[in-house]
Design an enzyme around this catalytic site. Structure first.
Site, mmCIF file in Angstrom:
data_model
loop_
_atom_site.group_PDB
_atom_site.id
_atom_site.type_symbol
_atom_site.label_atom_id
_atom_site.label_comp_id
_atom_site.label_asym_id
_atom_site.label_seq_id
_atom_site.Cartn_x
_atom_site.Cartn_y
_atom_site.Cartn_z
ATOM 1 C CB SER A 7 5.422 -1.875 11.952
ATOM 2 O OG SER A 7 5.008 -0.549 12.232
ATOM 3 N N GLY A 35 2.670 2.288 10.891
ATOM 4 C CA GLY A 35 3.628 3.382 10.768
ATOM 5 C C GLY A 35 4.304 3.746 12.082
ATOM 6 C CG ASN A 80 -1.709 1.231 1.402
ATOM 7 O OD1 ASN A 80 -1.751 2.078 0.506
ATOM 8 N ND2 ASN A 80 -2.375 1.380 2.545
ATOM 9 C CD1 TRP A 81 3.354 0.864 -2.808
ATOM 10 C CD2 TRP A 81 3.568 2.005 -4.731
ATOM 11 N NE1 TRP A 81 4.036 0.072 -3.698
ATOM 12 C CE2 TRP A 81 4.176 0.742 -4.896
ATOM 13 C CE3 TRP A 81 3.573 2.884 -5.823
ATOM 14 C CZ2 TRP A 81 4.797 0.356 -6.077
ATOM 15 C CZ3 TRP A 81 4.179 2.495 -7.009
ATOM 16 C CH2 TRP A 81 4.788 1.247 -7.133
ATOM 17 C CE LYS A 82 -0.071 3.086 4.853
ATOM 18 N NZ LYS A 82 0.003 3.161 6.300
ATOM 19 N N GLY A 84 2.968 -1.091 4.278
ATOM 20 C CA GLY A 84 3.028 0.337 3.969
ATOM 21 C C GLY A 84 4.466 0.749 3.673
ATOM 22 N N GLY A 85 5.121 1.321 4.668
ATOM 23 C CA GLY A 85 6.471 1.884 4.501
ATOM 24 C C GLY A 85 7.458 0.989 3.758
ATOM 25 C CD GLU A 97 -2.851 5.262 6.912
ATOM 26 O OE1 GLU A 97 -2.840 5.308 5.666
ATOM 27 O OE2 GLU A 97 -1.921 4.756 7.583
ATOM 28 C CG HIS A 107 -5.778 1.745 5.214
ATOM 29 N ND1 HIS A 107 -5.334 2.667 6.122
ATOM 30 C CD2 HIS A 107 -4.770 0.842 5.055
ATOM 31 C CE1 HIS A 107 -4.103 2.351 6.495
ATOM 32 N NE2 HIS A 107 -3.736 1.246 5.862
ATOM 33 C CD GLU A 147 -3.313 -2.495 7.245
ATOM 34 O OE1 GLU A 147 -2.297 -2.825 6.612
ATOM 35 O OE2 GLU A 147 -3.824 -1.359 7.148
HETATM 36 P P1 13P Z 1 3.180 0.361 7.703
HETATM 37 O O1 13P Z 1 3.703 -0.909 7.096
HETATM 38 O O2 13P Z 1 3.901 1.589 7.213
HETATM 39 O O3 13P Z 1 3.064 0.280 9.187
HETATM 40 O O4 13P Z 1 1.682 0.525 7.142
HETATM 41 C C1 13P Z 1 0.792 -0.520 7.252
HETATM 42 C C2 13P Z 1 -0.424 -0.209 6.464
HETATM 43 O O5 13P Z 1 -1.206 0.657 6.841
HETATM 44 C C3 13P Z 1 -0.648 -0.929 5.205
HETATM 45 O O6 13P Z 1 -1.918 -0.701 4.703
#
Ligand code: 13P
Length: 257
Positions: A213, A173, A9-11, A234-235, A97, A95, A167
């Site tokens: 994470s 994050g 997920n590149w957000k 994510g990251g 967020e 998600h 999640e």
């Molecule tokens: P991180 O891997 O940056 O913690 O993000 C997880 C995430 O929200 C994937 O959708």
């Protein structure tokens, strides 16, 4: 058999030109990898460009959200048909967020999941509790409510086509990962809840990914748990090396039967 899924997920990272470079690196690093289903979910503006890079490779394309209507006067929104037309095959839905900052509700997750399925996209439905909810001992109940809302009125054949992602909000994050046992316990609870809401066979067949994470250093210990069918990253999905290392960890930890 549940084939593991490794999804990035590149957000809200990467311009289209940066996204092309990342996607090219991922295709190069992973096109000969056997095993896990691989997905990248760039921002909307980069989807078409990344779609061209991954076309014909084993990397699938996913969106980070969609609207529930097929078309209409919904300024700023994007439909399943539009995503399908540029090569998308997956859509992340609900998600945390989006729930936290953009008012996403369980009802919205349900409508979006139906729209995605109708448009032949595989929904990746996200659930997870906040730290306050976990500390209050409410994590199981919160996730149960989210699942109930997401799956409301869906037929077993529809639920079979969903991918779920657990999640925990406190692990996203933050560098704080759920321990493999915490994650596995919640995955088992999610499967039990799906069995209760739908049926045991459907629950046994759906993939449940862990997100929060995930990094090359912790991927193996998470992915080798039998209840964990992959990762939503994510990251660590923003760099070829770390995404590729996690995908390889999934290959080594095998399939679930
Ligand atoms: P991180 O891997 O940056 O913690 O993000 C997880 C995430 O929200 C994937 O959708």
């Amino acid at each position: 058999m549940r084939i593991p899924v490794i999804a990035g997920n590149w957000k809200m990272y990467k311009t289209p030109s940066e996204a092309i470079i990342l996607a090219e690196g991922i295709v190069k690093a992973l096109s000969s990898l056997d095993g896990p289903e691989l997905v990248v979910c760039p921002p909307f503006t980069a989807l078409a460009a990344v779609g061209q890079v991954v076309a014909g490779s084993r990397i699938g394309l996913g969106a980070q959200d969609l609207h529930w209507a097929r078309e209409g006067a919904y300024t700023g929104e994007v439909s399943a048909d539009m995503l399908q037309d540029i090569g998308c095959r997956y859509a992340i839905i609900g998600h945390s967020e989006r729930r936290q900052y953009f008012g996403e509700t369980d009802e919205g997750v349900n409508k979006k999941s139906r729209a995605a399925l109708a448009g032949d996209l595989t929904p990746i439905v996200c659930v997870g509790e906040t730290l306050t909810e976990r500390e209050a001992g409410r994590a199981d109940a919160v996730v149960e409510i989210q699942l109930k809302g997401a799956l409301s009125g869906l037929a077993p054949e529809q639920v079979q086509r969903l991918i779920f992602a657990y999640e925990p909000v406190w692990a996203i994050g933050t560098g704080k990962t759920a321990t493999p046992s915490q994650a596995e316990e919640m995955h088992a609870h999610i499967r039990k809840t799906i069995a209760m809401l739908v049926d045991a066979e459907t629950a046994c067949g759906v993939r449940i990914l862990y997100g929060g994470s995930v990094k090359p250093e912790n991927a193996t210990e998470l992915l080798e748990r039998s209840e964990i069918d992959g990762a939503l990253i994510g990251g660590a999905s923003l760099q070829v090396d770390s995404f590729a290392a996690i995908a390889k960890a999934a290959q080594n930890t095998g399939f679930r039967v």
